[in-house]
Write an enzyme that holds these catalytic residues in place. Sequence first.
Site, PDB file in Angstrom:
ATOM      1  CG  ASP A 167      -6.677   3.992  -6.286  1.00  0.00           C
ATOM      2  OD1 ASP A 167      -6.479   2.878  -6.474  1.00  0.00           O
ATOM      3  OD2 ASP A 167      -7.424   4.913  -6.969  1.00  0.00           O
ATOM      4  CE  LYS A 185      -9.398   8.086  -5.828  1.00  0.00           C
ATOM      5  NZ  LYS A 185      -8.929   9.022  -6.709  1.00  0.00           N
TER       6      LYS A 185
END
Length: 268
Positions: free
Chosen positions: A132, A8
């Site tokens: 995350d 990401k």
Amino acid sequence: MITFPSCKINLGLRITEKRPDGFHNLQSCFYPVGWGDILEIIPANEFSFGSSGLVIPGDSQHNLCVKAYNLVKADFDLPPVQMHLHKVVPIGAGLGGGSADAAFVLKSLNGQFELGLSVSQLEDYARMLGSDCAFFIQNRPLYCLEKGDVFSEISVDLKGYYIVLIYPNLVISTAEAYARVRPCQPETTLFEQLQRPMDTWRDTVHNDFEDSLFPKYPVLPHIKQQLYDAGAVYASMSGSGSTVYGIFNAPIVVPNQFSTYRVWEGEL
């Protein structure tokens, strides 16, 4: 079962305050990118974990993939598996590659052994592995708050744009990045800034880690400027570094200056 854990980028990253538990609260939009690893999990007579590609430092038994398996096994009667990770996404690059690997282990185990875990339950497991990690369960654009593991919807769609990621062979640990950051409350939320046209982001959408890391590692602002010089609509460091990315309206010829770095480019 073979899956492809993708990384990401952060579209902005504001560190708003330090929490009593030692972590930090943040505002960020996590956005999935196609650069990924390769993960294979197959039934076996005994558990094993192996890797190839980029060298993964540390004891393999402390790898997040192994921790993810053990976390689920504590609650379910999982059979032994042979797990192999071909590592492609650089480590310490601000791309969440290790977290993605762990999340995809959770999803693969859930599907392969029909555990029946919901998205919410998978995210709860993932939160135990890293701040995350839970994002990669849904693996779609989300606005992230608190430690980066509380999500809300955001209408940011970069389909049709192209991205170039530059990793300058520089590892920046999360601990180092957070030790140098200075939390502050932005006057305008990142959520509001991201609703505006992308050509305004250069002046408004900011990664707070750049403030402390750019002076220490001058290669990073240099790359960012080179991406703008190459025509990027928006460029930024991702996460806590050290990857810098540029978003473009169309594919570009990557500048020769990046030939000694690891580069990935593709359509968003």
